[in-house]
Design an enzyme around this catalytic site. Structure first.
Site, PDB file in Angstrom:
ATOM      1  N   ASN A 111       0.825  -1.207   0.000  1.00  0.00           N
ATOM      2  CA  ASN A 111       0.000   0.000   0.000  1.00  0.00           C
ATOM      3  C   ASN A 111       0.862   1.261   0.000  1.00  0.00           C
ATOM      4  OD1 ASN A 111       0.855  -0.206   2.689  1.00  0.00           O
ATOM      5  ND2 ASN A 111      -1.089   0.457   3.548  1.00  0.00           N
ATOM      6  N   ASP A 185     -10.098   1.205   5.418  1.00  0.00           N
ATOM      7  CA  ASP A 185      -8.968   0.357   5.040  1.00  0.00           C
ATOM      8  C   ASP A 185      -9.309  -1.117   5.190  1.00  0.00           C
ATOM      9  OD1 ASP A 185      -7.281   2.483   4.499  1.00  0.00           O
ATOM     10  OD2 ASP A 185      -6.394   2.508   6.487  1.00  0.00           O
TER      11      ASP A 185
END
Length: 188
Positions: A111, A185
């Site tokens: 990420n 998330d």
């Protein structure tokens, strides 16, 4: 597969034998790696020399801790079942260790902002040339293409603000709720 009253007990988890390299910070990629680990994958989390910033968070408010290994439930939650290595990816030796891990991996999750990944020589095309069987999973708050693709993102801005979730949880007096860390998330 043996069925008990309500629980199926498996002798081997479905992702046993799958090797994952996770280059990550905070929650989005770590939560993806955590799910793979829960299903039996062997996940190696690669952290910078200072460690994942999430090690130092005890709430969504970012309180620094004297002993992050003892007091960071958010870090433990999304990193359970993993091995971890701290590497300086700006050094040749750090990159050599990363590539040694990738050479044995089935999956690569990250990420980090995609331009940062590319600057390290880890663009999807480069990795596929070197490791053709590697499944590559770049994660971005804004997607890999489009006007915001290269911008950094964090759950509060990328999910809560832009999706309207923050507005939906704002009280009548105008104060937003304390946001659950990594809410968007975790759904990524």
């Amino acid at each position: 597969l043996v069925f008990g009253s309500f629980v199926a007990v498996m002798s081997e988890l479905p992702l046993a034998g799958v090797k994952v390299v996770e280059l990550s910070l905070a929650i989005a990629a770590p939560s993806a790696g955590q799910v793979l680990s829960d299903f039996g994958a062997e996940v190696v989390k690669v952290e910078p020399p200072t460690g994942d910033t999430q090690r130092y968070m005890i709430s969504g408010l970012g309180k620094a801790l004297p002993d992050p290994y003892r007091d960071s439930p958010h870090f433990y939650h999304v990193n359970r079942g993993k091995r971890s290595v701290m590497l300086d990816l700006k050094s040749e030796s750090g990159m050599a260790v990363l590539h040694a891990l990738l050479s044995k991996a089935d999956v690569f999750i990250s990420n980090y902002r995609y331009p940062s990944i590319c600057a390290l020589g880890l663009a999807a095309e480069d990795l596929l040339d070197r490791y053709p069987r590697l499944v590559i999973c770049p994660m971005s708050g804004w997607g890999l293409k489009g006007p915001d693709a290269e911008k950094p993102s964090y759950d509060v801005a990328g999910f809560w603000a832009r999706s309207g979730a923050a507005s939906a949880h704002t009280s009548d007096d105008g104060y937003p709720a304390v946001l659950a860390p990594g809410f968007g998330d975790m759904a990524t």
